[in-house]
Design an enzyme around this catalytic site. Structure first.
Site, PDB file in Angstrom:
ATOM      1  N   HIS A   1      11.420  26.843  48.342  1.00  0.00           N
ATOM      2  CA  HIS A   1      11.531  25.310  49.137  1.00  0.00           C
ATOM      3  C   HIS A   1      11.447  25.528  50.665  1.00  0.00           C
ATOM      4  O   HIS A   1      11.344  24.651  51.185  1.00  0.00           O
ATOM      5  CB  HIS A   1      12.828  24.684  48.578  1.00  0.00           C
ATOM      6  CG  HIS A   1      12.530  23.121  48.566  1.00  0.00           C
ATOM      7  ND1 HIS A   1      11.550  22.582  49.132  1.00  0.00           N
ATOM      8  CD2 HIS A   1      13.427  22.176  48.061  1.00  0.00           C
ATOM      9  CE1 HIS A   1      11.739  21.191  49.039  1.00  0.00           C
ATOM     10  NE2 HIS A   1      12.754  20.954  48.424  1.00  0.00           N
TER      11      HIS A   1
ATOM     12  N   ASP B   1       7.126  22.417  49.229  1.00  0.00           N
ATOM     13  CA  ASP B   1       7.794  21.030  48.723  1.00  0.00           C
ATOM     14  C   ASP B   1       7.768  20.636  47.374  1.00  0.00           C
ATOM     15  O   ASP B   1       6.716  21.178  46.647  1.00  0.00           O
ATOM     16  CB  ASP B   1       7.674  19.934  49.794  1.00  0.00           C
ATOM     17  CG  ASP B   1       7.914  20.062  51.163  1.00  0.00           C
ATOM     18  OD1 ASP B   1       8.939  20.926  51.373  1.00  0.00           O
ATOM     19  OD2 ASP B   1       7.155  19.580  52.188  1.00  0.00           O
TER      20      ASP B   1
END
Length: 585
Positions: A555, A559
């Site tokens: 992450h 995204d």
């Protein structure tokens, strides 16, 4: 003479290795090319053979210690040379020095000196043409003898296949360099030797008995002390060592009428069982491990190798025979739908963690602690692909030489989507504070192997069609499962795919490997009722082939929206199923 045992190069990218187990202890005798220790690297586990015969004088690197390639591991005292320097030369020189002191027996020592030197030459083995391990590739430094096609005493023709050798690159046959009789085998089956090592000796038929006379030494050995008691007392304590046969064969030519008579009688009685016991006493670690995993008692296995040595094929055959030996027990589970579940031999045991499991564990912990990982999942209808595959698989296998599994379709869809979404095919350079977006798709394929999970890499997967991906996948998986994978085959991945559904899991939260930002997990394909929007029938329920795709990602760079877009693209490619041309439909 001291011989140094060093850690050889085990691959281009391998710079160090860890000693996992010593197969010999200090003070034990070892033969040339006999497995001496086991070494593990982050790519491969292997055995290191003894470079020379002798006594293991000193171990320099203990178990579980890690050293660099080229480091000294142990020292071997030349077992045949060191005792020979103390006893054989001493005996040869003693008569010469004593000759002036004892004028009467001077003639006898003068004749004995050359007799002792003559057997000293063949002490290391039979005389003839050496069979050596040839170079089998630029990066191949050693090979393992898998099977001898001839036995000692058999006739061989020039260029006739003599033995089979396996390396990490190729399996091949070694031909006889000359015609003659196989006098001696120096490297047994399942033993590893370096390129250039002496494997066997081929010579004339008359030279073979010279080797057989050495074990028949005990009979003449008792006559020798009667004639020269003072000279035999010194070497007597060394009778079990290598020089003993040299002393024994010396008197044999002297009493021509008497020596041959006891020799044939003694040879079948004592030496033959000794040789059999020596072969039965030693099995390679590979065979020992295989026997433990299959609960096979090596004492009950009859070896088919040279001299009765137990080979891995013997253990496998014994395990299969044990499974078929209880038809009544097998019939009971057959009547029931529930699978027969056997208790594992590992229950209740505490064992040492293998080196490969440590490496896998360290990499997984490094990945979890160094990344912000999470997983997104989509459901995909692959009914069209499964029907296409069923139509084309037979012709595909005949044309391409490999089976057409669903896996190449997933790999093809995944790499096509990577080209459109490079954020998933990238690497974070933490030290420089930069991001590298790769212009090639090197896909790691997770393979369930005996030693643990391994991930060989399909280089340039984005440039391959379905057939190319299928061939490369089968080739790499075969290398892993036969322990022929090289360190270069395991490096350079930019993205990874793991087929967790091959063992029945619906989906898995797979862990992103280090230096990557994404890994795609493929779940099991199952048939179930699904609502389908039919162009004529409208919404209807139909049985479809469904699977889950799970993308785990870092992450810090990827995204949730990026992950969803990538998975959606893969889903669209698979459900469209436009692969007819690539599979020959």
């Amino acid at each position: 003479m001291a011989v140094s045992v060093t850690l050889p190069a085990l691959g281009e990218s391998v710079t160090e290795g860890t000693v996992t187990r010593w197969l010999k202890a200090e003070g034990e005798r070892v033969e040339a090319d006999e497995p001496l220790l086991e070494v593990s690297t982050d790519k491969v586990d292997t055995e290191i053979p003894a470079p020379a015969a002798g006594v293991l004088a000193s171990i320099k690197v203990a178990e579980d210690e890690t050293v660099e390639v080229g480091a000294e591991l142990a020292i071997i005292d030349d077992g045949s040379g060191a005792p020979a320097a103390e006893s054989a030369p001493a005996q040869a020189e003693a008569p010469a020095e004593e000759a002036p002191a004892e004028p009467e027996p001077a003639a006898a020592p003068a004749q004995e000196a050359p007799k002792q030197e003559a057997p000293a030459a063949p002490a290391g083995g039979a005389q003839g043409t050496d069979v050596v391990l040839p170079a089998l590739g630029e990066s191949v430094t050693e090979g393992t003898v898998t099977r001898w096609l001839k036995e000692v005493g058999e006739e061989v023709a020039e260029d006739e296949p003599l033995l089979e050798v396996s390396t990490d690159k190729v399996d091949t046959e070694i031909p006889a360099p000359t015609a003659g009789t196989l006098l001696e085998i120096l490297v047994g089956e399942d033993e590893t030797a370096e390129v250039g090592a002496k494997l066997a000796v081929i010579g004339q038929k008359g030279a073979a008995p010279a080797q057989a006379e050495a074990p028949a030494a005990p009979a003449p050995a008792q006559e020798a002390p009667k004639q020269e008691a003072p000279k035999q007392e010194a070497p007597a304590p060394q009778a079990p060592s290598a020089p003993a046969p040299q002393q024994v064969t010396t008197p044999a030519p002297d009493p021509a009428p008497a020596a041959p008579a006891p020799a044939p009688a003694a040879a079948p009685v004592t030496p033959a069982p000794a040789a059999g016991e020596a072969d039965a006493a030693y099995v390679t670690p590979l065979v020992r491990k295989l026997a433990q995993e299959n609960s096979v008692d090596l004492g009950s296995v009859k070896g088919t190798g040279v001299g009765g040595r137990i080979r891995k094929q013997d253990v496998i055959a014994a395990a299969e025979a044990a499974k078929q030996a209880a038809p009544a027990a097998a019939a009971a589970p057959a009547a029931s739908k529930a699978p027969a579940i056997e208790a594992s031999p590992l229950r209740g045991q505490t064992v040492k963690m293998p080196r490969m499991r440590k490496v896998i564990g360290d990499n997984m912990m490094k990945a979890l602690h160094g990344q912000a990982q999470l997983t997104s999942v989509v459901e995909v209808d692959i009914t069209k692909i499964m029907r296409m595959r069923n139509k084309a698989k037979d012709a595909f296998a005949q044309r391409e030489g490999v089976k057409l599994s669903p896996m190449p379709f997933f790999v093809k869809a995944a790499v096509q989507a990577l080209k459109a979404h490079p954020v998933v095919n990238a690497r974070i350079n933490e030290d420089e504070g930069t991001i590298t977006y790769f212009d090639t798709e090197n896909v790691g394929i997770a393979v369930d192997a005996e030693k643990g999970l391994m991930t060989p890499v399909i280089k340039g997967a984005g440039d391959l069609n379905i057939a190319g991906i299928a061939r490369k996948t089968a080739e790499l998986a075969g290398k892993v499962r036969t322990n022929k994978i090289s360190p270069d085959d395991m490096s350079g991945a930019t993205f990874t795919i793991s087929n967790t559904g091959s063992r029945g899991a619906l989906f898995d939260t797979v862990i992103v490997p280090p230096n990557q930002v994404g890994i795609l997990g493929i779940g099991a394909t199952v048939k179930r009722p699904v609502v389908v929007d039919h162009p004529e029938l409208g919404e209807t329920i139909a049985v479809r082939h469904m699977t889950y795709l799970a993308l785990s990602y870092d992450h810090r760079l990827v995204d949730g929206a990026d992950a969803a877009r990538y998975l959606t693209t893969v889903k669209q490619i698979l459900e469209a199923g436009e692969f007819e041309t690539e599979i020959g439909l």
